[in-house]
Design an enzyme around this catalytic site. Structure first.
Site, short mmCIF file in Angstrom:
data_model
loop_
_atom_site.label_atom_id
_atom_site.label_comp_id
_atom_site.label_asym_id
_atom_site.label_seq_id
_atom_site.Cartn_x
_atom_site.Cartn_y
_atom_site.Cartn_z
N HIS A 43 0.83 -1.21 0.00
CA HIS A 43 0.00 0.00 0.00
C HIS A 43 0.86 1.25 0.00
CE1 HIS A 43 -2.59 -3.06 2.13
NE2 HIS A 43 -3.13 -2.89 0.96
N ASP A 88 -6.58 4.36 0.94
CA ASP A 88 -6.57 3.16 0.11
C ASP A 88 -7.66 2.18 0.55
OD1 ASP A 88 -5.57 1.63 2.15
OD2 ASP A 88 -3.51 1.65 1.44
#
Ligand code: UDP
Length: 480
Positions: free
Chosen positions: A18, A114
Site C-alpha cells: 500500500h 486506500d
C-alpha cells in the site's frame, strides 16, 4: 505553501503493497502537477521494510511525510487476526490522530485513502473536501467488492460452495477456486471488515485504480458503463496505473546486483513472495530441490518456514531472520553455489526485475509485484498465496497470457519438485518460454504507452487532477 495548487492528504494503510504505490502516486502529483502532498504514515505495525523505504525514498520538495503517533490496538483483535481485520482496525483507531494532524495543516483540497481507509471519510466530510480511494489492486477485485453488498444479500451460504462461477455484471466470471481469501469464510471477521469497506466505497467521489485499459479492458468498461454496477452507485473510476516504485537509493542488497551483473542476459529466475509471503518447511524443501533440478540460475529471497501461515511476515517484512542454512535442505547452499544466490528476507526487487540478467519471476502475484514484472517485461510463474492473488494469477495466465501456473495449485497442496523443475525450465529454457517473454514485452510496451502524454492512464490522471483544481476554486462546502 502555494495556495493556488491543490494540497492532497494521502493516507495509506500499513504494508509495502500500500505504502509503495501511494507514495509513488504522491510523488507524481508533486512532480508532474506541482501539487503539495501531505503523506500520513501509520506507525502502528510498521515493518522494517516500510521504515527503510520512507527513510531512503527520494522525496520531491512539496511532499511531506507525517508520522502519526502509534495507536494502542492491543486487545482489539487476537494475535492471529487476518490482515484485513488488523488493517481496518488500525486505520479506524488512527482516525483521531489523523484528525488532529490535519487540523494543524492548511486545509487539504482532497483526502485520498486506500482499500482499508474508508473509516477516515467523516474527516473529509467535516472539512468539506472530497474523498477518493486509491485502489491498490485490480479493477477485477474492485468490481467484485463494488458488487459484494449485493452478493451479500442475494447469496445464502458460502460463496465457495456455489456450483457455478461467480458472475459480476459485465465482467468475466470468477471461478470459485480463484475466490479471494476474505470471501472464503463469511463467518470470519475479515469478511465483515471487507464488506464494511466495500459498502463505503460508494461514498467516495472517485476511485483511482492502479491498473490500465490494456490490462483489464473488459472490467474497466464494466465498472464505468455496466448499468447494474453504475446503479450501485459506483463512483467515477480512474485507471491510472501502472504506478510502481521508482528509483530509490539502495539500502541493502547490492550483492544481488553485483551477482546479476555476472549472469548472462535473461538467464536468471527470480523467486520472491512479496513483503509477507511465507511457505511451509515442506514447500521450501520442494522449491529448493525444484530450482536445483532445473539447473537454471536463480535468485531467491528466502524466509524461514511458517507452518500453514502464508503471510507471516506481512507486518515484519525486511526484518532479521535466521541463516537460510537452518531451513534449506542439507547441502543445498553448497551444491548451488555459483548457480544460485539466496538472499534472506528482502531484496531490491525493482532493481532485480529491471536487470538484464533476469529472465523470469516466480511470484506470489501480489499486484505490485505483478505490475513491476509486466513493466520490466519479465514473464512469470504464478504462485499465489493469499488475499486476491489467485484472482490475479488467473488474469495473468488466462487473459493476459504473461504467466504460467503449476499444474498443482500452490495454494491447495504442495507443489512437488518435479513440477517446479518443469515450470522453471518452461519459462527459462523453452520455445513456449520465448513466446511468453515476447508476449509480456508487448504488454509492457502497451502499458507504458498508456502512461505517456495522451495515453489512457495519463489522461485518466489528468482528468482527476483537473477535477481537484476546479474544486479548489469552489467555495467551501460545495464539493462534488
Ligand atoms: N518487495 C521488495 N523486495 C522484496 C519483497 C517485496 O522490494 O524482497 C516490494 C515489491 O517490489 C513490491 C512490494 O514490496 O513493490 C510488495 O507488494 P505486492 O503487492 O507485490 O505484495 P504484498 O507484499 O502486498 O503481498
Amino acid at each position: 505553501m502555494d495556495t493556488q495548487n491543490p494540497h492532497v492528504a494521502i493516507l495509506p494503510s500499513p504494508g509495502m503493497g500500500h505504502i509503495t504505490p501511494l507514495l509513488e502516486f504522491g510523488k507524481r502529483l508533486v512532480t508532474l502537477y506541482g501539487f503539495h502532498v501531505s503523506f500520513f504514515v501509520l506507525t502502528t505495525d510498521a515493518s522494517a521494510a516500510q521504515t527503510h523505504l520512507l527513510r531512503s525514498a527520494n522525496l520531491p520538495q512539496g511532499l511531506n511525510i507525517i508520522h502519526l503517533p502509534p495507536t494502542d490496538v492491543s486487545g482489539l483483535f487476537p494475535p492471529d487476526a487476518a490482515i484485513e481485520t488488523r488493517m481496518s482496525i488500525i486505520v479506524r483507531e488512527s482516525v483521531p490522530a489523523l484528525r488532529s494532524a490535519l487540523a494543524e495543516l492548511a486545509r487539504p483540497t482532497v483526502l485520498v485513502v486506500d482499500v482499508f481507509g474508508t473509516d477516515t471519510f467523516p474527516i473529509a466530510d467535516e472539512l468539506h473536501i472530497p474523498k477518493y480511494v486509491f485502489f491498490t489492486s485490480t479493477a477485477m477485485l474492485l468490481a467484485l467488492l463494488m458488487y459484494l453488498p449485493t452478493l451479500d444479500v442475494e447469496v445464502t451460504g458460502e460463496y465457495v460452495h456455489l456450483q457455478e462461477p461467480l458472475q459480476i455484471p459485465g465482467c468475466k466470471p470468477i471461478q470459485i477456486e480463484n475466490m479471494v481469501d476474505p470471501l472464503q469464510d463469511r463467518k470470519n471477521d475479515r469478511y465483515g471488515w471487507v464488506l464494511h469497506q466495500a459498502c463505503r466505497y460508494t461514498m467516495a467521489q472517485g476511485i483511482l485504480v492502479n491498473t490500465c485499459e490494456d490490462l483489464e479492458p473488459i472490467t474497466i468498461k464494466a465498472l464505468k458503463e455496466d448499468p447494474i454496477l453504475r446503479k450501485i452507485p459506483t463512483p467515477s473510476i480512474h485507471p491510472v496505473g501502472p504506478i510502481i516504485q521508482s528509483n530509490t537509493p539502495l539500502v541493502s542488497g547490492k550483492e544481488c546486483l553485483t551477482w546479476l551483473d555476472r549472469q548472462p542476459a535473461e538467464s536468471v529466475i527470480y523467486v520472491s513472495f512479496g513483503s509477507g509471503g511465507t511457505l511451509s518447511a515442506e514447500q521450501i524443501t520442494e522449491l529448493a530441490w525444484g530450482l536445483e533440478l532445473s539447473q537454471q540460475p536463480f535468485l531467491w529471497v528466502v524466509r524461514p518456514p511458517s507452518g500453514n501461515e502464508k503471510s507471516a511476515t506481512y507486518f515484519t517484512s525486511g526484518g532479521q531472520c535466521g541463516h537460510p542454512s537452518e531451513y534449506l535442505p542439507d547441502g543445498f547452499l553448497t551444491r548451488t553455489q555459483g548457480i544460485g544466490l539466496v538472499v534472506p528476507s528482502w531484496g531490491p526487487q525493482r532493481e532485480i526485475l529491471r536487470h538484464k540478467a533476469t529472465g523470469g519471476f516466480l511470484t506470489h502475484c501480489g499486484w505490485n509485484s505483478t505490475l513491476e514484472s509486466i513493466v520490466y517485461g519479465v514473464p512469470m510463474i504464478a504462485w499465489p498465496l493469499f488475499a486476491e492473488q489467485k484472482l490475479n494469477a488467473s488474469t495473468l495466465t488466462e487473459e493476459l497470457k504473461v504467466a504460467v501456473r503449476p499444474m498443482v495449485l500452490p495454494e491447495k497442496e504442495g507443489v512437488r519438485r518435479e513440477e517446479i523443475e518443469r515450470v522453471v525450465r518452461l519459462v527459462m529454457d523453452s520455445e513456449d518460454g520465448k513466446a511468453l517473454r515476447g508476449r509480456v514485452k508487448e504488454v509492457s510496451d502497451s502499458v507504458l504507452r498508456g502512461l505517456d502524454e495522451g495515453g489512457s492512464s495519463y489522461n485518466s490522471l489528468s482528468n482527476v487532477v483537473n477535477e481537484w483544481k476546479i474544486n479548489l476554486q469552489k467555495p467551501i462546502g460545495n464539493v462534488e
